[in-house]
Design an enzyme around this catalytic site. Structure first.
Site, short mmCIF file in Angstrom:
data_model
loop_
_atom_site.label_atom_id
_atom_site.label_comp_id
_atom_site.label_asym_id
_atom_site.label_seq_id
_atom_site.Cartn_x
_atom_site.Cartn_y
_atom_site.Cartn_z
N GLU A 330 0.83 -1.20 0.00
CA GLU A 330 0.00 0.00 0.00
C GLU A 330 0.86 1.25 0.00
O GLU A 330 1.78 1.38 0.82
CB GLU A 330 -0.90 0.05 1.24
N CYS A 331 0.57 2.17 -0.88
CA CYS A 331 1.12 3.52 -0.87
C CYS A 331 2.65 3.51 -0.72
O CYS A 331 3.35 3.04 -1.60
CB CYS A 331 0.45 4.34 0.22
#
Length: 471
Positions: A330-331
């Site tokens: 994620e991210c």
């Protein structure tokens, strides 16, 4: 009962008041459960470190009302006091609406609101501001006001007189004092590991609360809700009555570069029979042996790009596992998988070289995202509809295309799948839907943060994905 800390806008003092109240409780050996409205990680980390227990996010948009209510009652009931720090301004929600706002949360949980007002440069005008918030929605119970950035005793007395004249309780004031300054980052509050001498600062914050706030009234407002069952156990029972006899292992990156994660994710994985193993890329550690999956949470890898680039054991370990072990990123966790990463000074450093992009500074991207699955991947299926959140200032050098092939890349073995495509299309308020993220049979990487425990299908699919691996 518990209470919600809110304000007219971001930067008014919600976080500071929450910190003062939490510090006072802990300094007086009173247990406190903190909550944070919305998808925030940074404020939650600091409140967790102060209270000694995980701050829980209450996000109606990401998690839904049932999850929010179960979490609030289940965890709040375990402590003497409970406080919820709001998000943005009281009525600020998605776009121009109040959907998902602090006000909506307060109404759904039937909790009083304490309004924090930045009073710098104000006197009688504060009456119009407070009355506007009081009359905006009469179903919101504004229990009182705390005035922030008081410059003198005369300033305090003047503002208190103004509030009394409109029938609003003043529950205390916070002086404009250098000792109350809190370090910030480009995305808000600084990570808690950057705040030095936290134990000493808790004592200082507690002292300020005792001297400047009406703790008798505030303690009554923070009284915890009644008992309900632990929400993690409720969801665990919905997925499976008993964990499988086989225990799966998942390595989770956990250090100063990767720390944006909801505590329930690890807790929930453990409940359903998935052991979580911490792993630090910054410490140049190899990924633990005999794992079935890898999770790379968000964070600030750009702040540590140079250190990550020389963590050869960690980077090589990622490359070895790619193609054999499911990887979810994620991210910020996605950025370590790219070809290279610019740090905060625009200096470029090599990363794992698994995904075909270079990451550099960009404009702020923030907000909830509507997601529509376009293919089957580690966690989604074609046609799935989800809600996620995006919050970052970095960008990928090349646009996301529907399918990307990496050819003649020395980082890839012949056995590895070098073809990636977007697992979903993503849009938001006044944001056109587009392909986003990278995925193949063994990897899912995206800017989007998801709240796994409130979405049973995500958990089920991740467990099915890792159960099919032998390494």
């Amino acid at each position: 009962m518990a209470c919600v800390i809110s304000a007219p806008s971001s930067g008014s003092g919600k976080t500071l008041l929450s910190i003062l109240l939490a510090s006072w409780a802990i300094d007086n050996e009173i247990t406190l459960q903190s909550f944070k409205a919305g998808p925030d990680y940074l404020d939650s980390e600091l409140l967790s470190n102060i209270s000694g227990r995980n701050c829980r996010n209450l996000d109606l948009t990401l998690s839904g009302l049932d999850w929010v209510k179960n979490t609030f009652h289940g965890f709040g009931s375990l402590c003497d006091l409970t406080v919820i720090e709001g998000v943005m301004g009281l009525f600020d929600g998605i776009g121009t609406s109040s959907k998902g706002s602090t006000a909506e949360l307060a109404k759904e949980l039937q909790l009083p609101v304490i309004l924090v007002i930045d009073a710098s440069g104000q006197a009688a005008s504060i009456a119009a501001l407070v009355e506007g918030f009081k009359n905006k929605d009469h179903s919101i119970n504004i229990a009182g006001v705390v005035i922030n950035k008081i410059n003198s005793s005369r300033h305090k007395e003047l503002l208190e007189e103004v509030l009394v004249s409109i029938g609003i309780k003043m529950l205390g004031s916070i002086p404009n004092n250098q000792q109350l300054k809190i370090k910030t980052s480009p995305l808000g509050l600084a990570p808690s590991h950057e705040i030095r001498n936290l134990k000493d600062r808790i004592s200082i914050w507690s002292s300020f609360a005792e001297k400047n706030l009406d703790m008798k009234i505030l303690r009554g407002l923070m009284k915890s809700p009644s008992y309900k069952q632990n929400p993690l156990e409720i969801l665990g029972n919905q997925i499976e009555s008993k964990p499988n006899s086989a225990t799966y292992k998942v390595a989770i990156a956990e250090d100063n570069a990767f720390h944006f994660r909801y505590p329930e994710t690890k807790e929930f994985l453990e409940i359903i029979g998935i052991k979580t193993l911490p792993w630090s890329p910054l410490a140049n550690e190899e990924i633990p042996e005999d794992i079935n999956g890898i999770i790379l949470p968000g964070g600030f890898p750009e702040n540590y790009a140079e250190q990550l680039s020389v963590s050869k054991r960690s980077l090589d370990s990622l490359k070895t596992h790619h193609g054999e072990t499911p990887i979810y990123a994620e991210c910020g966790g996605m950025l370590i998988l790219g070809q290279s990463l610019d740090d905060i000074n625009n200096k470029n450093y090599k990363m794992a070289g698994i995904l075909p992009f270079h990451a550099t500074k960009g404009s702020l991207k923030v907000g909830y995202r509507k997601i529509r699955g376009t293919k089957s991947s580690l966690i989604v299926r074609e046609g799935d509809k989800l809600i996620g959140h995006e919050f970052h200032r970095w960008k990928l050098e090349r646009p996301i295309e529907n399918t990307v092939e990496i050819e003649k890349n020395p980082n890839y073995n012949n056995k590895q799948n070098s073809s990636f495509s977007s697992p979903w299309r993503v849009g938001g308020w006044r944001i056109k839907e587009e392909n986003e993220g990278w995925s193949n049979e063994m990897i899912h990487a995206s800017w989007i943060h998801l709240h796994w425990p409130s979405n049973l299908e995500l958990i089920k699919r991740w467990k099915r994905s890792i159960s099919g691996t032998s390494k």
